[in-house]
Design a protein around this motif. Sequence first.
Motif, PDB file in Angstrom:
ATOM      1  N   ASN A   1       6.629   2.998  -8.103  1.00  0.00           N
ATOM      2  CA  ASN A   1       5.969   4.068  -7.329  1.00  0.00           C
ATOM      3  C   ASN A   1       4.451   3.934  -7.414  1.00  0.00           C
ATOM      4  O   ASN A   1       3.924   3.178  -8.230  1.00  0.00           O
ATOM      5  N   CYS A   2       3.786   4.664  -6.564  1.00  0.00           N
ATOM      6  CA  CYS A   2       2.338   4.506  -6.418  1.00  0.00           C
ATOM      7  C   CYS A   2       1.611   4.832  -7.724  1.00  0.00           C
ATOM      8  O   CYS A   2       1.816   5.902  -8.295  1.00  0.00           O
ATOM      9  N   PRO A   3       0.769   3.952  -8.221  1.00  0.00           N
ATOM     10  CA  PRO A   3       0.053   4.182  -9.470  1.00  0.00           C
ATOM     11  C   PRO A   3      -0.866   5.399  -9.409  1.00  0.00           C
ATOM     12  O   PRO A   3      -1.177   5.982 -10.443  1.00  0.00           O
ATOM     13  N   THR A   4      -1.304   5.831  -8.244  1.00  0.00           N
ATOM     14  CA  THR A   4      -2.188   6.996  -8.198  1.00  0.00           C
ATOM     15  C   THR A   4      -1.472   8.306  -7.870  1.00  0.00           C
ATOM     16  O   THR A   4      -1.734   9.315  -8.494  1.00  0.00           O
ATOM     17  N   CYS A   5      -0.524   8.294  -6.913  1.00  0.00           N
ATOM     18  CA  CYS A   5       0.090   9.576  -6.542  1.00  0.00           C
ATOM     19  C   CYS A   5       1.587   9.651  -6.843  1.00  0.00           C
ATOM     20  O   CYS A   5       2.203  10.699  -6.672  1.00  0.00           O
ATOM     21  N   GLY A   6       2.181   8.565  -7.246  1.00  0.00           N
ATOM     22  CA  GLY A   6       3.588   8.628  -7.626  1.00  0.00           C
ATOM     23  C   GLY A   6       4.579   8.441  -6.480  1.00  0.00           C
ATOM     24  O   GLY A   6       5.779   8.337  -6.707  1.00  0.00           O
ATOM     25  N   ASN A   7       4.083   8.354  -5.270  1.00  0.00           N
ATOM     26  CA  ASN A   7       4.931   8.124  -4.099  1.00  0.00           C
ATOM     27  C   ASN A   7       5.844   6.909  -4.336  1.00  0.00           C
ATOM     28  O   ASN A   7       5.384   5.859  -4.767  1.00  0.00           O
ATOM     29  N   VAL A   8       7.135   7.041  -4.034  1.00  0.00           N
ATOM     30  CA  VAL A   8       8.045   5.923  -4.294  1.00  0.00           C
ATOM     31  C   VAL A   8       8.157   4.960  -3.107  1.00  0.00           C
ATOM     32  O   VAL A   8       8.792   3.923  -3.198  1.00  0.00           O
TER      33      VAL A   8
ATOM     34  N   HIS B   1       0.824  -1.212   0.000  1.00  0.00           N
ATOM     35  CA  HIS B   1       0.000   0.000   0.000  1.00  0.00           C
ATOM     36  C   HIS B   1       0.854   1.255   0.000  1.00  0.00           C
ATOM     37  O   HIS B   1       2.069   1.214   0.203  1.00  0.00           O
ATOM     38  N   CYS B   2       0.169   2.380  -0.267  1.00  0.00           N
ATOM     39  CA  CYS B   2       0.831   3.683  -0.304  1.00  0.00           C
ATOM     40  C   CYS B   2       0.342   4.491   0.887  1.00  0.00           C
ATOM     41  O   CYS B   2      -0.850   4.742   1.027  1.00  0.00           O
ATOM     42  N   ASP B   3       1.278   4.897   1.728  1.00  0.00           N
ATOM     43  CA  ASP B   3       0.953   5.656   2.934  1.00  0.00           C
ATOM     44  C   ASP B   3       0.434   7.044   2.592  1.00  0.00           C
ATOM     45  O   ASP B   3      -0.382   7.607   3.298  1.00  0.00           O
ATOM     46  N   ALA B   4       0.909   7.576   1.480  1.00  0.00           N
ATOM     47  CA  ALA B   4       0.578   8.958   1.130  1.00  0.00           C
ATOM     48  C   ALA B   4      -0.885   9.105   0.703  1.00  0.00           C
ATOM     49  O   ALA B   4      -1.589  10.002   1.156  1.00  0.00           O
ATOM     50  N   CYS B   5      -1.374   8.197  -0.169  1.00  0.00           N
ATOM     51  CA  CYS B   5      -2.729   8.399  -0.688  1.00  0.00           C
ATOM     52  C   CYS B   5      -3.678   7.258  -0.327  1.00  0.00           C
ATOM     53  O   CYS B   5      -4.868   7.331  -0.592  1.00  0.00           O
ATOM     54  N   GLY B   6      -3.170   6.212   0.275  1.00  0.00           N
ATOM     55  CA  GLY B   6      -4.067   5.125   0.688  1.00  0.00           C
ATOM     56  C   GLY B   6      -4.275   4.054  -0.376  1.00  0.00           C
ATOM     57  O   GLY B   6      -5.040   3.110  -0.170  1.00  0.00           O
ATOM     58  N   TRP B   7      -3.582   4.141  -1.521  1.00  0.00           N
ATOM     59  CA  TRP B   7      -3.725   3.114  -2.563  1.00  0.00           C
ATOM     60  C   TRP B   7      -3.307   1.750  -2.001  1.00  0.00           C
ATOM     61  O   TRP B   7      -2.366   1.647  -1.221  1.00  0.00           O
ATOM     62  N   ILE B   8      -4.047   0.719  -2.361  1.00  0.00           N
ATOM     63  CA  ILE B   8      -3.592  -0.635  -2.030  1.00  0.00           C
ATOM     64  C   ILE B   8      -3.670  -1.525  -3.261  1.00  0.00           C
ATOM     65  O   ILE B   8      -4.451  -1.267  -4.182  1.00  0.00           O
TER      66      ILE B   8
HETATM   67 ZN    ZN Z   1      -0.175   6.872  -3.459  1.00  0.00          ZN
END
Ligand code: ZN
Length: 679
Positions: free
Chosen positions: A421-428, A381-388
Amino acid sequence: MEPIYLTIALDTPLDRLFDYRWLPEDGCPLPEIGQIALVPFGRQEIAGLIVGISQQTEVPADKIKTVLAVRHQCPSLSPQWIDLCRFAADYYQRPLGEVAIPALPKNLRVPKATSLDRNLKKLAKLQLAHEHDATPNQEPILNAEQQAAVETIASTAGFASYLLYGVTGSGKTEVYLQTAARVLASDSQAQILILVPEINLTPQLEGNIRQRFSGIQIATLHSGMAEGERLLHWLAAHTGEARIVLGTRLAILSSLPHLKMIVIDEEHDPSYKQQEGLRYSARDLAVWRAHQLAIPVVLGSATPSLETWQHAKAGRYRKLELRQRAVQSAVLPVVKIVNTEREKPSEGLTQRLVTAIRLRLEKGEQSLLFLNRRGYAPVIHCDACGWISNCTRCTAHLVMHKLDKKLRCHHCGLEQRIPRNCPTCGNVDLQPLGRGTQRLEEGLKTLFPEARVFRIDADSTRLKGSAEAAFDTVHRGEVDILIGTQMVAKGHDFKNLTLVAALNPDSALFSQDFRASERLFAQLMQVAGRAGRAGQKEGGNLSEVLIQTRYPDHPLYHALMAHEYPRFADDLLEERQQAAMPPFIYQALLRAEARELETAIAFLQMASQCEPVQAHVGITMNDPIPMTMVRVHNVERAQLLVESNSRPALQAFLKDWIAELRSMKVRVKWGVEIDPVDI
Ligand code: ZN
Ligand code: ADP
Ligand code: ZN
């Protein structure tokens, strides 16, 4: 000579038999019931089973088709075998052909059965077992309880159903083997069928049987066999050459003309229930078959299914008990609960467990860590935007597999590279959540760099034969810490294992499936039973089992600590009785699949109100509901549960109901399962 008409069962969903004309040819013997015939069907040529022979037919002369060939080389299937298929077809509400034909090896069914003659010749030379290099092993002297069990079973006249209830390591296998020896000795043709949950996971048993019965033909039947091999083994059973047949659930439908005893090892195991096509229970069919043939059937387990336990309580099955471990100094391991709310684990391991492993390493003993979740992490998951990481085709997460750098759906097989990186926000900074066996392995290797850490799960044993090789590695003592899923729980007799830990068993405690706790208990009891089987060693550690849980007070864990299966089972049975659940009532499940959930639900709604529902009494219709995992591979699924406290009433209703459903033209795929185990 007048033409003869053959009534033939074919593997088609059409609920009927088919008549064909048979024309005599010079020198060709008359066909018999139980033979396999090749017939034209539509544009195909397919194999069917001859179930009737007559001088007449109702099919008009210009419509009737002619049999292409009859497989005279293969001895006829017996009337008893056809009756077994007929019973299964009736009970599971399928056409006879859909039961009987798939039960035959494929090479008997294909139009050109070239290998048949060859196989029959091969069979005559008896080349099935590696009997020649086997040295017969010594029978241990049975203890009093084992002896009593063998006596009772071997002296059975007629049908009897036995529950061999014995704690792990109590020597149930030895009871099977010595009873088998007695039965084989008492009748020079006798055949014995031994069913196991999975042959690849129990190579030890196969080895033991081959050693013990050297000089006797042993056939094996399971789904992992190549077709040619399967035909050979099936024929060995069918011709009576093989005196012992060892197989998985599918072997229950094999042809055994001189069957004198059936054994079902680990009878509670879910793998005895076929979960697709004809959804039969091999255990239930075994009991029916034993009854039909008036022979004993032995159901062995340390944690019998509640169905079997209830039968034993009601006196329908006779309970034979083995209370102690068979090896003199082997006692059951001490089971301890580790409260993970109080002792926070690091890398999945509490300090107590780490210490326990260290003690094993110091003494050169083995530890087994049971974690029923393969892969590295069940989700990222992505901590920044919540993507899982969700599967786009299923109601499921994509599991992280770090070794091959993939995200993988365990339900539809969808595979992707692990995104950088995150598919929605780009967070690495994407994080794995939770822990699978691969991650546990990584943690253990860091923590115990000197130890030999080894993982056994479906991923590590994908290649044919590799599971067997992996278990050999453990048995040879080349492993200090073994990590495994349920694969490692079954039947293994590890000689040097003194610590078993269950890492995260809690999720099953709160499952929607009312059978989840029964299954969890059985699984934990089995895996715990791997510890301390060879007996206490001088100066060695006492064998123990650690359960890491957030719910230390749960009754299930307390029953486990006390090794109290009977109380646990009795309590569950009481709950089931009060709540009117199986085994006190009978169930069937109508499942429907469609592109859209509404379509599936609408069909079930219609089914729940159609004419036969009104016409039958004593039937309870539940509401149609989406399945817990609604979507798999872009198909949405729903189910309708039907219940009754009378099995005959349910059967009679289902017959009418299914006929009605068949007559409807609908766009959903549906199927009925009798005695479902996953609800
Ligand atoms: Zn994200
Ligand atoms: P179970 O199937 O009940 O878990 P097993 O049949 O695997 O138990 O037996 C456990 C161990 O005890 C095996 O190593 C087996 O060889 C041994 N064993 C069984 N019966 C006896 C006996 N009567 N005397 C000594 N050892 C025995
Ligand atoms: Zn999927």
